[in-house]
Scaffold this motif. Sequence first.
Motif, PDB file in Angstrom:
ATOM      1  N   ALA A 355       0.888  -1.044  -0.121  1.00 14.89           N
ATOM      2  CA  ALA A 355      -0.104  -0.107  -0.095  1.00 14.89           C
ATOM      3  C   ALA A 355       1.040   1.316   0.041  1.00 14.89           C
ATOM      4  O   ALA A 355       0.510   2.187  -0.733  1.00 14.89           O
ATOM      5  CB  ALA A 355      -0.778  -0.110   1.189  1.00 14.89           C
ATOM      6  N   VAL A 356       1.819   1.271   0.946  1.00 10.87           N
ATOM      7  CA  VAL A 356       2.746   2.383   1.057  1.00 10.87           C
ATOM      8  C   VAL A 356       3.467   2.747  -0.393  1.00 10.87           C
ATOM      9  O   VAL A 356       3.404   3.938  -0.822  1.00 10.87           O
ATOM     10  CB  VAL A 356       3.957   2.005   1.944  1.00 10.87           C
ATOM     11  N   GLN A 357       3.855   1.708  -0.984  1.00 10.71           N
ATOM     12  CA  GLN A 357       4.484   1.943  -2.570  1.00 10.71           C
ATOM     13  C   GLN A 357       3.437   2.687  -3.598  1.00 10.71           C
ATOM     14  O   GLN A 357       3.948   3.479  -4.194  1.00 10.71           O
ATOM     15  CB  GLN A 357       5.086   0.654  -3.060  1.00 10.71           C
ATOM     16  N   ALA A 358       2.185   2.405  -3.238  1.00 13.85           N
ATOM     17  CA  ALA A 358       1.293   3.031  -4.546  1.00 13.85           C
ATOM     18  C   ALA A 358       0.793   4.277  -3.802  1.00 13.85           C
ATOM     19  O   ALA A 358       0.578   5.000  -4.673  1.00 13.85           O
ATOM     20  CB  ALA A 358      -0.096   1.917  -4.283  1.00 13.85           C
ATOM     21  N   ALA A 359       0.789   4.687  -2.448  1.00 13.75           N
ATOM     22  CA  ALA A 359       0.336   5.945  -1.923  1.00 13.75           C
ATOM     23  C   ALA A 359       1.125   7.032  -2.259  1.00 13.75           C
ATOM     24  O   ALA A 359       2.460   7.126  -2.154  1.00 13.75           O
ATOM     25  CB  ALA A 359       0.293   5.785  -0.435  1.00 13.75           C
ATOM     26  N   LYS A 360       0.505   8.216  -2.690  1.00 17.36           N
ATOM     27  CA  LYS A 360       1.252   9.543  -2.959  1.00 17.36           C
ATOM     28  C   LYS A 360       1.678  10.048  -1.409  1.00 17.36           C
ATOM     29  O   LYS A 360       1.108   9.790  -0.538  1.00 17.36           O
ATOM     30  CB  LYS A 360       0.337  10.573  -3.714  1.00 17.36           C
ATOM     31  N   PRO A 361       2.801  10.777  -1.543  1.00 18.48           N
ATOM     32  CA  PRO A 361       3.428  11.276  -0.287  1.00 18.48           C
ATOM     33  C   PRO A 361       2.381  12.199   0.310  1.00 18.48           C
ATOM     34  O   PRO A 361       1.524  12.754  -0.177  1.00 18.48           O
ATOM     35  CB  PRO A 361       4.505  12.081  -0.875  1.00 18.48           C
ATOM     36  N   GLY A 362       2.519  12.009   1.603  1.00 20.54           N
ATOM     37  CA  GLY A 362       1.583  12.969   2.491  1.00 20.54           C
ATOM     38  C   GLY A 362       0.162  12.312   2.532  1.00 20.54           C
ATOM     39  O   GLY A 362      -0.818  12.740   3.367  1.00 20.54           O
ATOM     40  N   THR A 363      -0.283  10.806   2.099  1.00 14.39           N
ATOM     41  CA  THR A 363      -1.293  10.240   2.261  1.00 14.39           C
ATOM     42  C   THR A 363      -1.368   9.966   3.719  1.00 14.39           C
ATOM     43  O   THR A 363      -0.315   9.324   4.315  1.00 14.39           O
ATOM     44  CB  THR A 363      -1.485   9.124   1.373  1.00 14.39           C
ATOM     45  N   VAL A 364      -2.746   9.964   4.192  1.00 15.79           N
ATOM     46  CA  VAL A 364      -2.427   9.283   5.707  1.00 15.79           C
ATOM     47  C   VAL A 364      -2.704   7.814   5.725  1.00 15.79           C
ATOM     48  O   VAL A 364      -3.544   7.344   4.987  1.00 15.79           O
ATOM     49  CB  VAL A 364      -3.859   9.877   6.509  1.00 15.79           C
ATOM     50  N   ILE A 365      -1.748   7.221   6.315  1.00 16.54           N
ATOM     51  CA  ILE A 365      -1.972   5.752   6.540  1.00 16.54           C
ATOM     52  C   ILE A 365      -2.002   4.976   8.039  1.00 16.54           C
ATOM     53  O   ILE A 365      -1.368   5.712   8.867  1.00 16.54           O
ATOM     54  CB  ILE A 365      -0.360   5.068   6.020  1.00 16.54           C
ATOM     55  N   ALA A 366      -3.238   4.414   8.085  1.00 23.62           N
ATOM     56  CA  ALA A 366      -3.827   4.112   9.327  1.00 23.62           C
ATOM     57  C   ALA A 366      -3.523   2.572   9.551  1.00 23.62           C
ATOM     58  O   ALA A 366      -4.119   1.825   8.712  1.00 23.62           O
ATOM     59  CB  ALA A 366      -5.151   4.818   9.634  1.00 23.62           C
ATOM     60  N   VAL A 367      -3.205   2.206  10.851  1.00 27.30           N
ATOM     61  CA  VAL A 367      -2.670   1.014  10.889  1.00 27.30           C
ATOM     62  C   VAL A 367      -3.767   0.375  12.207  1.00 27.30           C
ATOM     63  O   VAL A 367      -3.890   1.128  13.129  1.00 27.30           O
ATOM     64  CB  VAL A 367      -1.374   0.500  11.106  1.00 27.30           C
TER      65      VAL A 367
END
Length: 523
Positions: A355-367
Amino acid sequence: MTGGSFSRVGVVGLGTMGAGIAEVLARGGLAVVGVEIDQGALDRGRGHLERSTGRAVKRGKLTEDAQREILGRVALSTDFADLGDCDLVIEAVPERLDLKRTVFAQLDRVCRDDAVLATNTSSLSVTDIAVTTGRPTKIVGVHFFNPAPVMKLVEIIGTVLTEPGAAARVADLVKGLGKTPVTIGDRAGFVANRLLFGYLNQAAGMLESGHATRDDIDAAMKTGAGLPMGPFTLMDLIGLDTCLEVLDAIYAESRDRRHAASPVLRELVTAGLLGRKTGRGFYAHDNSSGDEEKAAGAAPVVGIVGVGPLADAIAALCDRAGSEVRDSAAGLAGCDLIVEAAEGAEAARALLSAAVQAAKPGTVIAVTSVDGSVIEQAMATGRPSDVVGLHLPDPAAGTLAEIATTVATDPDIADRAVGLVARLGLGVVRCRDRAGFIVDALRFPYLNDAAAMLGAGYADADSIDAAMTLGCGYPTGPIADLDRLGPDRAVTVLRALHAETREPALAPAPLLVEHVTAGKPLR
């Protein structure tokens, strides 16, 4: 006195509590003798009785004739000798052992040898009071809850000295008054206060440690755990001096650190800031209320990685809020918020890195995984500044989200995460990256205390649940809660809390572990 019943009952001390008990007895058709220390105190006691029954008349719950009858059944006096003909006397003076012992010495002198004497204590040892009298077999504890005319629960306490018939007769009387008696042994705090104050004290410690703010802890427990009010609102209502007294009494007996009063509580009491009754405690009670943050803006585009009940619950929340949901690797690039909702830490790590590889910079990633700390998962992504923890204490209800930030989380990302999740229609609270977030960190230790109480045979499941629903106004009792939330989830969270704090009281109760292993509910 026929059939072991009580027909004439004395009440010593006519403050709010004693007057309430006298009213309950008189409403039940009993002759009551109310005794106070002097004429001034007696007049105040009469005022309590007249106001309380007067309010019932105003609300249409009593007729004026019935009010007159009730008040007519209460004889008021400043002379202890007037208690000489009572079958039962209930002491309701302030919570000081020396004062209660003095009262019982006087009762011992004036009451009939066969009269039962009861103390309405919320935290003191009934045995300590009983042994100073010449009739320890006739002494019981009878703990009414405030306000006595309204609250259904009454804890009946027998000591190792109490003759079995005495506690049973008081329980029968209480049942006849339309209350629910719970009969238990003499342990500090009994059932309700022992469970309630461990939780309240832990909330004070959580505030003091900087884990979360007062308002966020209160909001989390009200919205996320379904309680009628948050712990700080409740402590201010009870009175912080009372909270401190109860905690000190339980700690003196148990030496359980969950009941060692939090320094912030002791400091507020020393400063005379006792809550609502002094105008200030944890809150300033000046009728001003802070404005809640309202979510503004369009519904976010949300990426969900993982499958299972949690992923489904988050997708349902997004649908309700009108949010577009994407779950393909290609779709993640355009998301405002990506939520990892995998089952198990290993699966979560694998899905997150994709997911991180696909996300644009500054996207909020919630675990969301509860079995690994947020910071560990954040570091594994290679962009920890974009990562927050997200926890839904009750995914099905979809009312509250907890956002946990780590030392690596960018403050702008944390703020954006709160805004985006709020736009999904959820109440949002913030906390630090610690096991259990807010709700589970406070809820499961309290449920564990209840399981330990059940395991020790101190009270049965029905009595424990009745104590918390009828005595503390909880929507459901702790044993019912454990079965609803799942003993397995309780054990998982408690083990994480215990590993983090090494606090012995947070180790899962043996009974809980046994039920998880057997795959059986507690009830």
